[in-house]
Design an enzyme around this catalytic site. Structure first.
Site, short mmCIF file in Angstrom:
data_model
loop_
_atom_site.label_atom_id
_atom_site.label_comp_id
_atom_site.label_asym_id
_atom_site.label_seq_id
_atom_site.Cartn_x
_atom_site.Cartn_y
_atom_site.Cartn_z
N ASP A 198 0.87 -1.16 0.00
CA ASP A 198 0.00 0.00 0.00
C ASP A 198 0.91 1.21 0.00
O ASP A 198 1.61 1.48 0.97
CB ASP A 198 -0.91 0.00 1.23
CG ASP A 198 -1.76 1.26 1.28
OD1 ASP A 198 -2.47 1.53 0.31
OD2 ASP A 198 -1.68 1.99 2.29
N GLU A 291 -1.12 -1.25 -6.16
CA GLU A 291 -2.36 -0.58 -6.51
C GLU A 291 -2.06 0.42 -7.62
O GLU A 291 -1.02 1.07 -7.60
CB GLU A 291 -2.88 0.16 -5.28
CG GLU A 291 -4.29 0.62 -5.40
CD GLU A 291 -4.78 1.21 -4.10
OE1 GLU A 291 -5.99 1.44 -3.98
OE2 GLU A 291 -3.96 1.45 -3.20
N CYS A 343 -13.02 -3.88 5.84
CA CYS A 343 -12.22 -4.66 6.80
C CYS A 343 -11.69 -5.88 6.07
O CYS A 343 -12.45 -6.66 5.50
CB CYS A 343 -13.08 -5.07 7.99
SG CYS A 343 -12.28 -6.30 9.04
N CYS A 346 -12.94 -9.43 7.92
CA CYS A 346 -14.29 -9.99 7.80
C CYS A 346 -15.08 -9.41 6.63
O CYS A 346 -16.18 -9.86 6.34
CB CYS A 346 -15.07 -9.78 9.10
SG CYS A 346 -15.52 -8.06 9.38
N ASP A 372 -3.05 1.24 6.84
CA ASP A 372 -2.19 0.89 5.71
C ASP A 372 -2.04 -0.62 5.54
O ASP A 372 -2.09 -1.12 4.42
CB ASP A 372 -0.82 1.55 5.89
CG ASP A 372 -0.93 3.06 6.01
OD1 ASP A 372 -1.84 3.63 5.38
OD2 ASP A 372 -0.13 3.68 6.75
#
Ligand SMILES: [Zn+2]
Length: 417
Positions: A198, A291, A343, A346, A372
């Site tokens: 990231d 990314e 998240c 989950c 991050d």
């Protein structure tokens, strides 16, 4: 390898719309001419004597030489060729389904296309169409012969150069470009070392690494080294001093030279730091996931200067180049994946968060998440590596994404349960 379609909404200009209309119309005409000619041959009992290729030539190349069809020469020839290919395929399917060579329902005799239908023109690579490099922008461009550069909303990245492009006008009036890409098929979970990055402005990078064979995970945050930060501080001090000097004075010239020298030093230090980081990451991993940053868009915002200072585009380039030369794989995920909002443990969406929020507690699983690291795990998942991640055992996501100090808390509550 597998063929996959990538479809994007296109926004042709007025001139392009007119040229596309002519192309669509010409494709429809050659398709219909082909059908009419084959029907005539069929009725005359000659359909076995004249090949599809001969009919194709008659309705394209030869037709262009007649006054009634001379205007076919004004549009790109490749979509016309594709249109007659479509027509001959329709005939072949019709015959094969009637002689039992083709399974499934019986196909009807090909019929003429009407103007009211969905309109399409396909170009293959030999038409020299080209997807222009607009890396980092949310707009893509495809260069089509005789039409020009058509803009499309790049909702996701094309994984590689496409083998064909179809421009479509839907009955609702919207335009689309649809690319066919030959993609390597994803096989069983490979036992490889993977790192997801990231990239950011607060820290240069948050890196999560997994090694499914060893079952190990590591993570780290890469900040700028002290000497680089010191040089950056010195640079801003010198720039302030420069702005106070009188214009045209000898002192101003001296100050300007000082600033230029420090500028170069900062640039060299940063480049050196990026080189070392890129080399270390590429040496230690088989797959690197990055990314696609919206650099062009960010360049227009208040963050522009920090983006430039961090030189993220340069770091991405270095990683990609080094990976290529060492036979490592770099995967890029689209810029609209909600990596900072969801998240990673989950999957509960957490909503948009300002940059100042560095950690938060997930409402779904109560994990205290590090912004991050959480984003880095999401980036890995978005690249299709969920299985590889899972191979490192249960709880791996939590271990990688939680904020410092959360792990201890988890242990206590588990012990109590
Ligand atoms: Zn959660």
């Amino acid at each position: 390898m597998a063929l996959k379609r990538y479809r994007y909404r296109a926004y042709p200009t007025g001139g392009q719309v007119r040229m596309l209309a002519r192309t669509f119309g010409s494709c429809r005409v050659v398709f219909n001419d082909f059908v009419i000619e084959r029907q005539r041959l069929y009725r005359a009992g000659l359909h076995k004597d004249v090949s599809f290729a001969e009919t194709a030539r008659l309705v394209t190349t030869l037709a262009k030489q007649t006054p009634e069809r001379a205007w076919l020469g004004e549009v790109s020839a490749v979509p016309l060729q594709q249109a007659v290919d479509d027509a001959s395929r329709a005939y072949r399917n019709f015959f094969d389904s009637h002689t039992g060579k083709r399974k499934g329902r019986r196909m009807g005799m090909p019929s003429r296309k009407r103007r009211s239908h969905r309109q399409a023109a396909r170009s293959t690579a030999n038409a020299r169409f080209k997807v222009l490099d607009t890396n980092g922008s949310r707009w893509g461009k495809v260069r089509l012969p005789k039409i020009g550069d058509v803009r499309f909303a790049r909702s996701r990245d094309l994984p590689s150069a496409p083998s064909s492009v179809t421009v479509v006008l839907e009955p609702d009036g919207t335009y689309w470009v649809s690319f066919v890409v030959d993609e390597p098929t994803r096989e069983a979970v490979p036992a490889v070392k993977v790192a997801a990055l990231d990239l950011g402005l607060t820290d240069l990078a948050a890196v999560v690494s997994i090694d499914p064979e060893a079952g190990g995970t590591t993570r780290e945050k890469v900040t700028n080294p002290k000497h680089l930060r010191a040089a950056q501080r010195r640079l801003s001090r010198q720039q302030r001093a420069l702005s106070r000097k009188e214009k045209g004075s000898a002192n101003r010239t001296k100050a300007r030279i000082k600033v230029a020298r420090t500028h170069r030093k900062v640039r060299d230090l940063r480049a050196d730091h990026h080189h070392k980081l890129a080399r270390r990451l590429v040496t230690n991993h088989d797959v690197l996931v990055l990314e696609t940053l919206f650099l062009v868009g960010m360049g227009r915002t208040r963050l522009a200067k920090s983006v430039h200072d961090a030189g993220l585009g340069n770091l991405i380039r270095l990683i990609t180049e080094k990976a290529e030369s060492q036979g490592r794989t770099v995967l890029r995920i689209g810029q609209w994946e909600p990596t900072t909002q969801t998240c990673s443990v989950c999957g509960t969406p957490g909503g948009k968060k300002p940059l100042s929020i560095r950690e938060w507690t997930c409402g779904g699983c109560q994990t205290r998440l590090d912004r991050d690291y959480n984003a880095a795990v999401n980036i890995m998942v978005a690249a299709g590596l969920a299985e590889t991640l899972n191979a490192c055992g249960p709880g791996v996501r939590r271990t990688l994404a939680c904020a410092v100090g959360d792990e201890a808390g988890t242990h206590r509550s588990e012990a109590a349960a």
